[in-house]
Scaffold this motif. Sequence first.
Motif, PDB file in Angstrom:
ATOM      1  N   SER A 117       0.903  -1.254  -0.042  1.00 30.70           N
ATOM      2  CA  SER A 117      -0.059  -0.199  -0.010  1.00 30.70           C
ATOM      3  C   SER A 117       0.879   1.280  -0.088  1.00 30.70           C
ATOM      4  CB  SER A 117      -0.759  -0.025   1.193  1.00 30.70           C
ATOM      5  OG  SER A 117      -0.255   0.166   2.497  1.00 30.70           O
ATOM      6  N   PHE A 118       0.198   2.377  -0.461  1.00 28.55           N
ATOM      7  CA  PHE A 118       0.921   3.775  -0.404  1.00 28.55           C
ATOM      8  C   PHE A 118       1.730   3.865   1.046  1.00 28.55           C
ATOM      9  CE2 PHE A 118       0.183   8.115   1.072  1.00 28.55           C
ATOM     10  CZ  PHE A 118       1.228   8.750   0.530  1.00 28.55           C
ATOM     11  N   LYS A 121       4.774   1.586   1.556  1.00 30.08           N
ATOM     12  CA  LYS A 121       5.959   1.755   0.667  1.00 30.08           C
ATOM     13  C   LYS A 121       6.724   3.008   1.427  1.00 30.08           C
ATOM     14  CE  LYS A 121       4.291   0.662  -3.723  1.00 30.08           C
ATOM     15  NZ  LYS A 121       3.815   1.135  -4.919  1.00 30.08           N
ATOM     16  N   ASP A 148      -4.640  10.234   2.050  1.00 31.15           N
ATOM     17  CA  ASP A 148      -4.605   9.171   0.882  1.00 31.15           C
ATOM     18  C   ASP A 148      -4.053   9.890  -0.356  1.00 31.15           C
ATOM     19  OD1 ASP A 148      -5.571   7.255   2.385  1.00 31.15           O
ATOM     20  OD2 ASP A 148      -7.750   7.583   1.798  1.00 31.15           O
ATOM     21  N   ASP A 149      -4.145  11.209  -0.565  1.00 32.82           N
ATOM     22  CA  ASP A 149      -3.600  11.833  -1.657  1.00 32.82           C
ATOM     23  C   ASP A 149      -2.018  12.409  -1.574  1.00 32.82           C
ATOM     24  OD1 ASP A 149      -3.910  13.836   0.023  1.00 32.82           O
ATOM     25  OD2 ASP A 149      -5.404  15.035  -1.597  1.00 32.82           O
ATOM     26  N   GLY A 150      -1.557  12.099  -0.337  1.00 39.13           N
ATOM     27  CA  GLY A 150      -0.015  12.120  -0.177  1.00 39.13           C
ATOM     28  C   GLY A 150       0.322  13.426   0.635  1.00 39.13           C
ATOM     29  N   ILE A 191       5.380  13.815  -2.015  1.00 38.03           N
ATOM     30  CA  ILE A 191       4.795  13.266  -0.765  1.00 38.03           C
ATOM     31  C   ILE A 191       5.090  14.099   0.428  1.00 38.03           C
ATOM     32  CG2 ILE A 191       5.056  11.430   0.965  1.00 38.03           C
ATOM     33  CD1 ILE A 191       3.537  10.479  -1.326  1.00 38.03           C
ATOM     34  N   GLY A 262      -0.115  10.632  -3.925  1.00 32.29           N
ATOM     35  CA  GLY A 262      -0.376   9.494  -2.888  1.00 32.29           C
ATOM     36  C   GLY A 262      -1.381   8.641  -3.872  1.00 32.29           C
ATOM     37  N   ASP A 263      -2.353   9.414  -4.570  1.00 29.43           N
ATOM     38  CA  ASP A 263      -3.337   8.430  -5.661  1.00 29.43           C
ATOM     39  C   ASP A 263      -2.622   7.734  -6.516  1.00 29.43           C
ATOM     40  OD1 ASP A 263      -6.012  10.669  -5.876  1.00 29.43           O
ATOM     41  OD2 ASP A 263      -5.544   9.316  -4.235  1.00 29.43           O
ATOM     42  N   SER A 264      -1.445   8.371  -7.250  1.00 28.40           N
ATOM     43  CA  SER A 264      -0.437   7.434  -8.143  1.00 28.40           C
ATOM     44  C   SER A 264       0.060   6.301  -7.548  1.00 28.40           C
ATOM     45  CB  SER A 264       0.485   8.431  -8.858  1.00 28.40           C
ATOM     46  OG  SER A 264       1.486   8.727  -7.693  1.00 28.40           O
ATOM     47  N   SER A 265       0.338   6.420  -6.338  1.00 21.35           N
ATOM     48  CA  SER A 265       0.874   4.978  -5.862  1.00 21.35           C
ATOM     49  C   SER A 265      -0.245   4.073  -5.445  1.00 21.35           C
ATOM     50  CB  SER A 265       1.549   5.596  -4.426  1.00 21.35           C
ATOM     51  OG  SER A 265       2.019   4.319  -3.722  1.00 21.35           O
ATOM     52  N   SER A 266      -1.216   4.456  -5.024  1.00 23.38           N
ATOM     53  CA  SER A 266      -2.356   3.551  -4.612  1.00 23.38           C
ATOM     54  C   SER A 266      -3.254   2.989  -5.702  1.00 23.38           C
ATOM     55  CB  SER A 266      -3.032   3.921  -3.509  1.00 23.38           C
ATOM     56  OG  SER A 266      -3.842   5.327  -3.871  1.00 23.38           O
TER      57      SER A 266
END
Length: 487
Positions: A117-118, A121, A148-150, A191, A262-266
């Motif tokens: 998960s974000f 990581k 959640d968006d970092g 981030i 954050g969205d790109s990672s999850s």
Amino acid sequence: MLKQTLQQKLLQKLSPQQIQFIKLLQVPTASLDARIKEELEENPALEDASLVNMNEPLEEYPDKDPDDYEKEGEDSFEEEFSLEEYIQDDDYKDYGSNYNSDDEEEHKEIPIPVQYSFFEKLQNQLDLLPLTDKEYLIGNQIIGSLDDDGYLRRPILSLIDDLAFSQNVMAEESEVLDMLHIIQGFEPAGIGARNLQECLLIQLRKKDQNNEIIQKAIQVVENYLDEFTKKHYDKIEKQLNVTSDELKEIINEILKLNPKPGDSSSASGKQLQIIPDFHITNNDGVLHLTLNGRNAPELRISRTYQEMFEHYEKAEKTDKKMKEAVQFVKAKIDSAKWFIDAIKQRQQTLLKTMNAIMNYQYEYFLTGDERKLKPMILKDIAEEIGMDISTVSRVANSKYVQTEFGTFLLKSFFSEAIQTDSGEEVSNKEVKKILAECIANEDKRKPLADEKLTEILKEKGYSIARRTVAKYRESMNIPVARLRKEL
């Protein structure tokens, strides 16, 4: 003064079976399995025949022919069951056994990749750093406070309080800021930013600082972000003293950045899975409708409970415990029968509604051309199938159909009528399609305003108001002309 009066009132009240049917009707196919599993866990008198008969092959995704359901007929929710029916009703014993597909492909397990998960990581990157215990606790607290968006939207002083109360760590503001700066160096870039400007700057500063375009992009984000978001490019061009071509390169560099790291990672671990409720196939100009097999689970009354009820029926009922046992078994069998009835009624309603929609929009389903869509509202289908508008709405809002040209939500086939200058009624989807084509073909350096789009539509024979054009544009998530401007 108080007084008593006697009144008669006429009320309509939904039966428990009808309430259960309404709830099941609006459940999409993807969630139906979970709902059935929940009912199986709650009611021991209900069985999944496919699990009981493990020797029979089970198809994961068989299709159902509408003709199979028509043979069964419709069962009323108001039907009363006699004691003999609880024992001898074979229809429920083998419910679903006639829905096996001709497709004999074996069920194959889909391998699921192991993904972090974000937050995992970020935690892994933190674990690799040579930190003191205090620094590690501060970093751990910052990571846990990210959205959640970092982004870190929690104030630094609040983080200090959290560390003091939850971790018993007395940290200074400078220590938290130093640790935040370290985390902002983690991947993905951006981030730990506290706002959009900081997020973009973090990403730009990780790029080649000797590149003049990158330097100018940093200046734009630092000093002219408001002008950039409003697309006042002429002001930026004058302030930076750059040419149009140079500004275009600068803007393209900024547009490559990720505003929500954050969205790109999850996002890679989140896949939107749409399971269609219906299939429509075109067999030499004749449309064929089938129902997804997941809507027809093999449910039946438990044989154990049937035998138990038969035993209780033969036994003497003078004992209080025996009466309670009979009532318990009867209630569970009743509940199981009601649930099976609701599932069957759901299947029939789905097919009836979709069949009416398919016939109404027959030309569209043959070709896939949106210009063939006829104006259609919920009332049209409700009158066609003799059901309430709310029933059609529940089906249309949560069910999907797979065609040869894509998978669509049933709601997307409903549209209002617009009268052309020639007096012909067309769907507003046709107008939206023309509107989208006009915007797609416009000169992006001078995008078309709503007034101009209204004039173009009028020239094509669609006399609609400017505010209606704006409403259609917004419904298609197309911004105003100023925000569509490009260099």
